[in-house]
Design a protein around this motif. Structure first.
Motif, short mmCIF file in Angstrom:
data_model
loop_
_atom_site.label_atom_id
_atom_site.label_comp_id
_atom_site.label_asym_id
_atom_site.label_seq_id
_atom_site.Cartn_x
_atom_site.Cartn_y
_atom_site.Cartn_z
N ASP A 189 0.86 -1.18 0.00
CA ASP A 189 0.00 0.00 0.00
C ASP A 189 0.90 1.23 0.00
OD1 ASP A 189 -1.69 2.14 0.51
OD2 ASP A 189 -2.93 1.02 1.93
N ARG A 190 1.06 1.82 -1.17
CA ARG A 190 1.99 2.93 -1.31
C ARG A 190 1.50 4.19 -0.60
NH1 ARG A 190 5.92 2.43 -4.98
NH2 ARG A 190 5.66 4.52 -5.83
N SER A 191 0.23 4.25 -0.26
CA SER A 191 -0.27 5.40 0.50
C SER A 191 0.11 5.30 1.97
CB SER A 191 -1.79 5.53 0.37
OG SER A 191 -2.45 4.48 1.05
N VAL A 192 0.59 4.12 2.39
CA VAL A 192 0.98 3.89 3.77
C VAL A 192 2.50 3.76 3.91
CG1 VAL A 192 0.76 2.26 5.70
CG2 VAL A 192 -1.23 2.77 4.29
N CYS A 193 3.15 3.24 2.87
CA CYS A 193 4.59 2.96 2.91
C CYS A 193 5.38 4.22 3.26
CB CYS A 193 5.05 2.41 1.56
SG CYS A 193 6.83 2.10 1.46
N ILE A 194 6.33 4.10 4.19
CA ILE A 194 7.18 5.23 4.59
C ILE A 194 8.60 5.08 4.06
CG2 ILE A 194 5.81 5.81 6.62
CD1 ILE A 194 8.00 4.35 8.31
N GLY A 195 8.86 4.02 3.31
CA GLY A 195 10.17 3.85 2.69
C GLY A 195 11.28 3.51 3.66
N SER A 196 10.98 2.78 4.71
CA SER A 196 12.01 2.43 5.68
C SER A 196 13.06 1.49 5.10
CB SER A 196 11.38 1.78 6.93
OG SER A 196 10.95 0.45 6.63
N GLY A 197 12.67 0.71 4.10
CA GLY A 197 13.60 -0.23 3.48
C GLY A 197 13.77 -1.53 4.23
#
Length: 77
Positions: A10-18
């Protein structure tokens, strides 16, 4: 033959932590916006992919059985 999973982020939720990329290399990638995406929308069931979904700090990863749509993670309650 083992299960195949459908993977969604869900790209609206993803924060890109990796964290998903480091937990399951080759299964996830970060794009130029530093958001995760699955390397392929379906893949064989893989413990590392499940660990990545469970470890996502914002629970952006959903895993379902490819043939039935049954939830793998998060589990249905």
């Amino acid at each position: 033959m083992g299960d195949r999973w459908h993977i969604e982020v869900d790209r609206s939720v993803c924060i890109g932590s990796g964290m998903c990329v480091s937990t399951a290399p080759g299964a996830f990638a970060l794009d130029s916006a530093r958001q995760s995406r699955p390397a392929a929308p379906e893949r064989d069931a893989d413990e590392r992919v499940l660990e990545a979904a469970e470890g996502c700090p914002v629970e952006a990863i959903t895993l379902t059985l490819a043939d039935s749509g049954e939830a793998v993670f998060p589990p249905e309650e």
